[in-house]
Motif scaffolding. Structure first.
Motif, PDB file in Angstrom:
ATOM      1  N   LEU A  24      68.139  75.374 -82.034  1.00 41.85           N
ATOM      2  CA  LEU A  24      67.066  76.306 -81.108  1.00 41.85           C
ATOM      3  C   LEU A  24      67.630  77.376 -80.383  1.00 41.85           C
ATOM      4  O   LEU A  24      67.164  78.458 -80.432  1.00 41.85           O
ATOM      5  N   ILE A  25      68.939  76.996 -79.833  1.00 44.20           N
ATOM      6  CA  ILE A  25      69.645  78.118 -78.926  1.00 44.20           C
ATOM      7  C   ILE A  25      69.935  79.372 -80.062  1.00 44.20           C
ATOM      8  O   ILE A  25      69.603  80.370 -79.785  1.00 44.20           O
ATOM      9  N   GLN A  26      70.425  78.870 -81.253  1.00 38.71           N
ATOM     10  CA  GLN A  26      70.676  80.007 -81.993  1.00 38.71           C
ATOM     11  C   GLN A  26      69.531  80.636 -82.704  1.00 38.71           C
ATOM     12  O   GLN A  26      69.668  81.814 -82.927  1.00 38.71           O
ATOM     13  N   TYR A  27      68.544  79.769 -83.012  1.00 36.37           N
ATOM     14  CA  TYR A  27      67.181  80.285 -83.357  1.00 36.37           C
ATOM     15  C   TYR A  27      66.663  81.428 -82.480  1.00 36.37           C
ATOM     16  O   TYR A  27      66.499  82.502 -83.014  1.00 36.37           O
TER      17      TYR A  27
ATOM     18  N   SER B 124      70.143  84.186 -90.848  1.00 31.41           N
ATOM     19  CA  SER B 124      70.107  85.550 -90.886  1.00 31.41           C
ATOM     20  C   SER B 124      70.400  86.092 -89.543  1.00 31.41           C
ATOM     21  O   SER B 124      70.589  87.517 -89.606  1.00 31.41           O
ATOM     22  N   SER B 125      71.170  85.431 -88.730  1.00 31.73           N
ATOM     23  CA  SER B 125      71.496  85.909 -87.243  1.00 31.73           C
ATOM     24  C   SER B 125      72.946  86.613 -87.528  1.00 31.73           C
ATOM     25  O   SER B 125      73.417  86.561 -88.425  1.00 31.73           O
ATOM     26  N   LYS B 126      73.338  87.005 -86.233  1.00 30.30           N
ATOM     27  CA  LYS B 126      74.558  87.848 -86.653  1.00 30.30           C
ATOM     28  C   LYS B 126      75.731  86.930 -86.821  1.00 30.30           C
ATOM     29  O   LYS B 126      76.637  87.319 -87.362  1.00 30.30           O
ATOM     30  N   ALA B 127      75.659  85.734 -86.367  1.00 25.08           N
ATOM     31  CA  ALA B 127      76.594  84.758 -86.775  1.00 25.08           C
ATOM     32  C   ALA B 127      76.897  84.334 -88.193  1.00 25.08           C
ATOM     33  O   ALA B 127      77.985  84.359 -88.861  1.00 25.08           O
ATOM     34  N   GLY B 128      75.590  84.400 -88.850  1.00 27.91           N
ATOM     35  CA  GLY B 128      75.500  84.461 -90.306  1.00 27.91           C
ATOM     36  C   GLY B 128      75.393  82.844 -90.715  1.00 27.91           C
ATOM     37  O   GLY B 128      75.424  82.324 -92.030  1.00 27.91           O
ATOM     38  N   CYS B 129      75.641  82.094 -89.808  1.00 25.89           N
ATOM     39  CA  CYS B 129      75.665  80.496 -90.145  1.00 25.89           C
ATOM     40  C   CYS B 129      75.287  79.738 -88.797  1.00 25.89           C
ATOM     41  O   CYS B 129      75.147  80.183 -87.704  1.00 25.89           O
TER      42      CYS B 129
END
Length: 428
Positions: free
Chosen positions: A123-126, A298-303
């Motif tokens: 959820l932090i990454q979300y 789909s974030s900058k990290a990609g994973c």
């Protein structure tokens, strides 16, 4: 000088929540079968704890053992990074089948605490992927979610065993826990604290996390299903993902396959552990909605940035699949219902005992809340003498026996608990 095994253990081995200076006595178990633990002196004791909720089919179950033997001939472990294997795929297919349609993406890990950490990191990454910095979680008091750091930060900061770490842990939001009991009348005032926090702090809250219906180590409290329904509505209203911690309650313990089924609601992330392998080997799962998984991906990290060494362990996956095969026969429904009926008939009368505050029963869980704290060492010596194994904590004696326990064995557990209430020496 060669130490005896018992003395070596006493002097060198740390046990859960125990001291190295004055440890709680340990009893040596040399084997286990069915509901019985065999001690080093040959005595057999009935296990009333299912090895902390996990050994739901008892010990040395032939189907579970066969799955382990079959898998170990192929491989006991292989890394999950860039590799997959049939046992993990088969287990995940089963988990997708067993869980609500909304829950679609599975992350396997190696313990319940890590499953919670994974859910929180998701959820932090979300929110980062959505361009927001949300690092706080909302939960309720009297909760317990594990012993790792993020999990400790969402366990009750005052009434849990983790109070000493409060100066180090991140600060989260704690609503008052509901007072409406599972079998009692719903009180709308139970929501007041939760509503106030979620409305005032909604832009800071990454997610809401609760143990559905049953709060475990935080006090073995069973709350009203309406509370779960109402907080789900509030989470949806404020677009805040909801995590359910079913590590203790999943796989039938409350009389439903998942405790959240009592409220007929579905979380955005589900955490499973303990009974997932039938108590044979450690494994956990964090299951998210496709929306959360795709947003992270789909974030900058990609994973998703997490990857335990033993993730997707083939042995654990194989035996978990066998465990689910046993559960699919649905015998657990009858077994748990029988346990509940006997607890209601034989344990509930302790409500009238002068040393008892309350008796709570739900599915295959029986709780005796005592007026005073319990002398754990002394009462366990009494339990062992009377051929049962129960591990109380604070002022609580609770029973979570294997589903396969028969009426005679459960009677023995209950009768010994009843007898212990009459000895004031067991209370501090």
């Amino acid at each position: 000088m060669i130490l005896s095994n018992k003395k070596f253990d006493y002097e060198h081995i740390w046990h859960p929540y125990s001291s190295m200076i004055n440890p709680i006595p340990c009893y040596t178990v040399v084997s286990a079968k069915g509901v019985y633990l065999k001690l080093h002196n040959g005595k057999k004791v009935i296990d009333g704890m299912s090895s902390w909720w996990s050994a739901i089919h008892g010990y040395n179950h032939p189907i579970l053992n066969k799955a382990l033997r079959k898998q170990i001939k192929k491989m006991s472990h292989v890394m999950f990074g860039g590799i997959t294997h049939p046992s993990a795929i088969a287990l995940c297919k089963d988990l997708i089948f067993l869980t609500p349609k909304k829950l679609d993406c599975i992350f396997l890990s190696d313990s319940g605490s890590i499953a919670i950490e994974v859910a929180m990191k998701m959820l932090i990454q979300y929110w980062q992927a959505l361009g927001e910095k949300r690092n706080s979680f909302l939960t309720i008091r009297h909760g317990y979610h594990g012993d790792t750091f993020a999990a400790m930060s969402i366990s009750d900061p005052e009434n849990s065993m983790h109070k000493m770490y409060n100066t180090f842990l991140p600060k989260n939001f704690f609503a008052q826990s509901p007072v409406s009991s599972f079998h009692g009348k719903w009180n709308e005032n139970d929501l007041a604290s939760f509503i106030e926090i979620i409305e005032k702090k909604q832009t800071q809250i990454a997610g809401v996390i609760v143990e559905p219906i049953v709060q475990g180590v935080g006090g073995m409290r069973f709350y009203h299903p309406t509370y779960l329904k109402k907080i789900k509505i509030l989470c949806d209203l404020h677009s805040i993902p909801l995590i359910f911690d079913e590590i203790a309650t999943g796989f039938g313990r409350t009389g439903k396959f998942f405790a959240f089924e009592h409220a007929d609601v579905v979380p955005d992330i589900l955490c499973l552990g303990k009974a997932i392998t039938g108590g044979t080997i450690t494994l956990a799962a964090t299951i998210s909605s496709r929306n959360i998984a795709n947003t992270i991906s789909s974030s900058k990290a990609g994973c998703f940035m997490h990857g335990p060494t033993y993730m997707g362990n083939p042995l654990a996956c194989a035996v978990a699949q066998a465990n689910i095969k046993i559960l699919k026969t649905n015998n657990w429904k009858i077994q748990v219902a029988n346990i509940e009926q006997q607890l209601l008939k034989n344990l509930l009368p302790l409500l009238n005992h002068p040393n008892v505050i309350d008796v709570r029963i739900l599915g295959g869980i029986g709780v005796v809340e005592c007026i005073r704290s319990i002398n754990i060492s002394l009462i366990q010596k009494f339990f062992i003498k009377n051929k049962i194994w129960i591990r109380p904590f604070k002022n609580l004696i609770y029973l979570v026996p294997p589903y396969i326990i028969n009426s005679k064995e459960l009677t023995q557990l209950i009768d010994v608990v009843k007898e212990s209430m009459h000895n004031n020496a067991f209370f501090i």
